[in-house]
Design an enzyme around this catalytic site. Structure first.
Site, mmCIF file in Angstrom:
data_model
loop_
_atom_site.group_PDB
_atom_site.id
_atom_site.type_symbol
_atom_site.label_atom_id
_atom_site.label_comp_id
_atom_site.label_asym_id
_atom_site.label_seq_id
_atom_site.Cartn_x
_atom_site.Cartn_y
_atom_site.Cartn_z
ATOM 1 N N LYS A 284 -4.766 -2.240 9.375
ATOM 2 C CA LYS A 284 -4.178 -1.239 8.649
ATOM 3 C C LYS A 284 -3.977 0.104 9.317
ATOM 4 O O LYS A 284 -4.618 0.154 10.482
ATOM 5 C CB LYS A 284 -5.360 -0.989 7.534
ATOM 6 N N ARG A 285 -3.219 1.012 8.888
ATOM 7 C CA ARG A 285 -3.440 2.396 9.382
ATOM 8 C C ARG A 285 -4.586 2.807 10.012
ATOM 9 O O ARG A 285 -5.657 2.576 9.573
ATOM 10 C CB ARG A 285 -2.646 3.431 8.500
ATOM 11 N N LYS B 267 -4.301 -9.631 0.481
ATOM 12 C CA LYS B 267 -3.382 -10.703 1.401
ATOM 13 C C LYS B 267 -4.517 -11.530 2.157
ATOM 14 O O LYS B 267 -3.985 -12.907 2.069
ATOM 15 C CB LYS B 267 -2.489 -9.841 2.314
ATOM 16 N N LYS C 162 -10.715 4.804 6.614
ATOM 17 C CA LYS C 162 -10.749 3.443 6.673
ATOM 18 C C LYS C 162 -11.978 2.936 7.540
ATOM 19 O O LYS C 162 -12.016 1.577 7.528
ATOM 20 C CB LYS C 162 -9.377 2.742 7.056
ATOM 21 N N HIS D 41 -1.388 7.647 -5.843
ATOM 22 C CA HIS D 41 -1.662 6.922 -4.759
ATOM 23 C C HIS D 41 -3.073 7.181 -3.989
ATOM 24 O O HIS D 41 -3.488 6.579 -3.162
ATOM 25 C CB HIS D 41 -0.731 6.231 -3.780
ATOM 26 N N THR E 140 -4.180 -3.109 -0.243
ATOM 27 C CA THR E 140 -3.475 -4.404 -0.631
ATOM 28 C C THR E 140 -3.745 -5.466 0.540
ATOM 29 O O THR E 140 -3.532 -6.618 0.203
ATOM 30 C CB THR E 140 -1.867 -4.336 -0.752
HETATM 31 C C1 LIG Z 1 -0.487 -4.735 3.610
HETATM 32 C C2 LIG Z 1 0.025 -3.822 4.678
HETATM 33 C C3 LIG Z 1 -0.542 -2.300 4.617
HETATM 34 C C4 LIG Z 1 -1.493 -2.126 3.807
HETATM 35 O O1 LIG Z 1 -2.848 -2.547 4.272
HETATM 36 P P1 LIG Z 1 -4.348 -1.665 3.647
HETATM 37 O O2 LIG Z 1 -5.226 -2.677 4.383
HETATM 38 O O3 LIG Z 1 -4.215 -2.041 2.179
HETATM 39 O O4 LIG Z 1 -4.178 -0.477 4.225
HETATM 40 C C5 LIG Z 1 -0.097 -1.641 5.708
HETATM 41 N N1 LIG Z 1 0.718 -2.201 6.563
HETATM 42 C C6 LIG Z 1 1.174 -3.344 6.599
HETATM 43 C C7 LIG Z 1 2.114 -3.662 7.806
HETATM 44 C C8 LIG Z 1 1.132 -4.084 5.634
HETATM 45 O O5 LIG Z 1 1.661 -5.302 5.467
#
Ligand SMILES: *Cc1c(COP(=O)(O)O)cnc(C)c1O
Length: 826
Positions: free
Chosen positions: A561-562, A672, A567, A371, A668
């Protein structure tokens, strides 16, 4: 019992749930008999538990039926081992799966309850940090929906991901007691119990036959007890499960020992053992060498493997020879990599196999998903810690390594340099490299996006790829459209279904049939109206959590995101500061913009926490400056989790996916957003590249250096000062951060941020990418000024998201890695 039918039912429920009236009666009955509350005084939570009890019963029937079908068909299964499952809430998911949303809504309404309010009371199951854990949850949904045999294994953390509060602009972590009112979905399985051993030492002796047998003795044991959470498939009638292990003291099961020792010491001991499943480690992408984490990893791996072997033996008559024919085990990252030596131990020490045969079985059973390429996230465990906690496993790792290095020597004669690089043992650091162990112990290793797999082959695992190239494959990540569109954006889902029918719910490639709608003005107008409604819902959430009022007419620009330097929330923030300065200079943007940022920082990640604080300080200045009016807002939404994502994503216009190229394995969140009709501003990183290829260059905003250019700059030399001196906007923003413009009472607060950008080499290329990012944002702004064109692009994004379903990912794993087929639904 047999009349439950021995096939997987395609009906939504085996028991007759019946009419709204019948559901209402049963809800009242569950409220009284299971929850134990008077309907007269019941609050939303009581109704949640009553509804969950009803749903759980249906799921249980379907689960039993699925298990029976699996048993009868005796097919190969997959077990998904993951230390994280970021499930979120389950009520609405399960109602959608069962086709019960409207009936339950009406039944509750007749009891003066709103389904949405009842659903809102549920705690998120947050047994994960971010993307990796959410992926595991999406995969379980896809497995069940498509009737693949198998299920997930994890840990039932008493404390999941922490609750993030913001105090004085800073992140404060609060424990999330999600089990406070009990988990209405789980089935406790006190009889499914395995001992897990730690410490002790090894004694080996030769048997009469001449065979050497080793015993692991004088261990300290903990019991692993199972909890099963049903996982519903959408409309498939299939329910699989997630089996979560909880630590229990052995004392509870051994009264003699209990009575022999001091009572108080015994209870103290019990607490220590039960700490194992107490808390999820909240660090995403940084490694934590703590002993408790190692114990957690082994605890869950050992219990899962013992369970898998016991199941196989029950069915296949005391013989594990064909384990790999019936069982595929996926390692979600290296966190469960101890499964490799643990299976070896069980085969050799417990079941009497010879090393060679055990090794054959093991290698054909496991596959491993990588990952991350971030060096700081590659797991290693110190030899001394393994020696004291898992001495037998260390021994087996050495044996595995010895065999492997013999192969390496044969493959690369006269190349001792390669030997050291490939070894499972880092001799200098006295560490075991878990990724190497996972690669050597698996028959397939996959990356999670095309670019990531390519870089994995070229860099981290280059020597391995030179030796066993066919082992490395790509499976691009995906998301479940059931949660991330059907459930969280019901209006858009409805519009899509009106246009192309509902097949997309289980076959997302159908979305391409929406493409003609991009030029249909009636469709586009409805799309706009839906986006507007979702923005109003998001604005309400923002106001409730932060007090900031957003105008839904503004462009909603989201980065959720985190919080991590790679990022690059900082890149976004620099741009916000530049926009602020432009407005102050009388040069406002053509369109009001609301920048939304959300995400958690690892508690010990100093720089990420400082960035959260900076976001708050900048927001204070921007949002309270009367000269800005409503033209720019900046908000940080606290406690980002799955439920927050379900509101933020449908309500956003612009999706920020701006990681340093080469550093985000897949992402991911990017998928979304695009699936919900947000346009992406992003770098050529992770799955962004595949999203660009799918939607077309003209329907996405790409900026920044490529992964190759970043790598080149790293080797040839990179001078962030050049970018600072060469861009007046950027220089001014950086100077404001460093000079205390946003925190005049403590002007030195953000010096470390500026030092990283200028003096410490700007490891994440924020300075290098700023100009390209800002120019691209200007293009975004221009495009947003033409709502028809923008909406057309949004429709084309949705229409081309077909390949980003986790269903596609799972079909690929099933075919190329696990070699499993869906259960036959006679
Ligand atoms: C999808 C999701 C992530 C991953 O987000 P990235 O933008 O791909 O880092 C992290 N936290 C939550 C709650 C999510 O639904």
């Amino acid at each position: 019992m047999r009349e439950l039918s021995d096939r997987v039912s395609t009906d939504s429920a085996l028991i007759d749930v019946g009419s709204v009236e019948a559901i209402k009666e049963r809800l009242v009955s569950y409220l009284i008999h299971t929850v134990g509350v008077d309907p007269e005084f019941a609050v939303a939570r009581d109704w949640l538990y009553a509804t969950a009890s009803l749903v759980r019963g249906i799921l249980s029937e379907q689960y039993l039926n699925t298990a029976r079908v699996e048993y009868d068909q005796d097919v190969r299964r997959v077990y998904y081992l993951s230390l994280e499952f970021l499930t979120g809430r389950s009520l609405m998911k399960n109602l959608w799966s069962l086709g019960l949303v409207e009936r339950v809504r009406e039944a509750l309404k007749s009891l003066d309850q709103e389904l949405d309010e009842v659903a809102e009371v549920e705690f998120d199951a947050a047994l994960g940090n971010g993307g990796l854990g959410r992926l595991a949850a999406c995969f379980l949904d896809s497995l069940a929906t498509h009737a693949y045999p198998g299920f997930g294994y994890g840990i039932r953390y008493e404390f999941g991901m922490f609750n993030q509060k913001i105090e004085n602009g800073q992140q404060v972590e609060h424990p999330e007691t999600w089990l406070r009112y009990g988990n209405p979905w789980e089935f406790e399985r006190p009889a499914i119990l395995f001992p897990v051993r730690f410490g002790g030492h090894i004694t080996c002796f030769k048997e009469e036959s001449g065979k050497t047998v080793c015993h692991w003795v004088d261990t300290e044991d903990v019991m692993a007890m199972a909890y099963d959470v049903p996982v519903s498939g959408f409309g498939s009638g299939v329910v699989t499960k997630l089996r979560l292990w909880s630590a229990r003291a052995t004392r509870d099961f051994d009264l003699d020992v209990f009575n022999a020792g001091s009572y108080i010491d015994a209870v103290k001991d019990k607490t220590i053992s039960e700490n194992l499943s107490k808390v999820l480690y909240p660090a995403d992408t940084t490694l934590m060498g703590q002993e408790l984490r190692l114990k957690q990893e082994y605890f869950f791996v050992s219990a899962s493997l013992q369970d898998i072997l016991a199941r196989h033996l029950r069915r296949h008559h005391d013989n594990l020879d064909d384990l790999h024919e019936k069982v595929a085990i996926q390692l979600n990252d290296t966190h469960p990599a101890l499964a490799v030596p643990e299976l070896m131990r069980l085969l050799i020490d417990v079941h009497g196999y010879e090393f060679d045969q055990a090794w054959d079985i093991t290698r054909q059973t496991f596959s491993y998903t990588n990952h991350t390429l971030l060096p700081e996230a590659l797991e290693t465990w110190s030899i001394s810690m393994l020696e004291s906690i898992l001495p037998r496993h260390l021994d087996l790792i050495y044996q595995i390594n010895h065999r492997f290095l013999t192969e390496v020597k044969r493959h690369f004669p006269g190349r001792p340099d390669i030997l050291g690089r490939l070894s499972l043992v880092d001799d200098k650091a006295r560490q075991i490299r878990m990724a190497h162990l996972a690669v050597v112990g698996s028959h397939k290793v996959n990356g999670v996006a095309e670019l990531h797999t390519h870089l994995m082959r070229q860099h981290v695992f280059a020597d391995f790829a030179g030796m066993m190239g066919e082992k490395f494959v790509n499976v691009t990540n995906g998301i479940t459209q059931r949660r991330w569109l059907l459930q969280s954006n019901t209006q858009l889902a409805g519009l899509i279904s009106e246009a192309i029918g509902t097949d997309w719910v289980t076959d997302l490639s159908q979305l391409h049939r929406l493409e003609p709608q991009a030029t249909d003005s009636a469709f586009c107008e409805r799309m706009q109206a839906i986006k507007r409604a979702n923005k109003e819902r998001l604005a309400a959430l923002v106001e409730a959590r932060t007090g900031v009022v957003l105008d839904p007419a503004a462009m909603f620009d989201a980065q959720v995101k985190r919080i991590h330097e790679y990022k690059r929330q900082l890149l976004n923030l620099l741009h916000v500061i530049v926009l602020y300065n432009r407005i102050k200079d009388g040069n406002p943007p053509a369109h009001p913009r609301a920048v939304l940022i959300a995400g958690k920082s690892a508690p010990g990640y100093y720089m990420a926490k400082l960035i959260i604080r900076l976001i708050h300080d900048v927001a204070d200045v921007v949002n309270n400056d009367p000269a800005i009016e409503d033209r720019l807002k900046l908000v940080f939404i606290p406690n980002y989790n799955v439920s927050t994502a379900e509101v933020v994503i449908p309500g956003s216009d612009l999706s920020e996916q701006i990681s340093t190229a080469g550093m985000e394995a897949s992402g991911t969140g990017n998928m979304k957003f695009a699936l919900n009709g947000a346009l992406t501003i992003g770098t050529l990183d992770g799955a962004n590249i595949e999203i660009k290829d799918a939607v077309g260059d003209e329907n996405i905003f790409i900026c920044g250096l490529t992964a190759e250019e970043v790598a080149e700059k790293r080797t040839l030399g990179y001078h962030p000062w050049d970018f600072y001196n060469g861009n007046a906007d950027l220089k001014r923003a950086v100077d404001q951060i460093g000079g205390g413009f946003f925190c005049p009472d403590d002007p030195g607060r953000y010096q470390p941020v500026v030092d990283n950008l200028l003096r410490n080499g700007d490891h994440y290329f924020v300075m290098a990418d700023f100009a390209s990012y800002a120019e691209t944002q200007a293009r975004v702004e221009a495009a947003y000024g033409d709502p028809e064109a923008w909406t057309r692009m949004a429709v084309l994004n949705v229409a081309n998201m077909g390949m980003f379903s986790s269903d596609r990912s799972i079909h690929t794993y099933a075919k190329d890695i696990w070699r499993i087929k869906p259960l036959k639904q006679a």
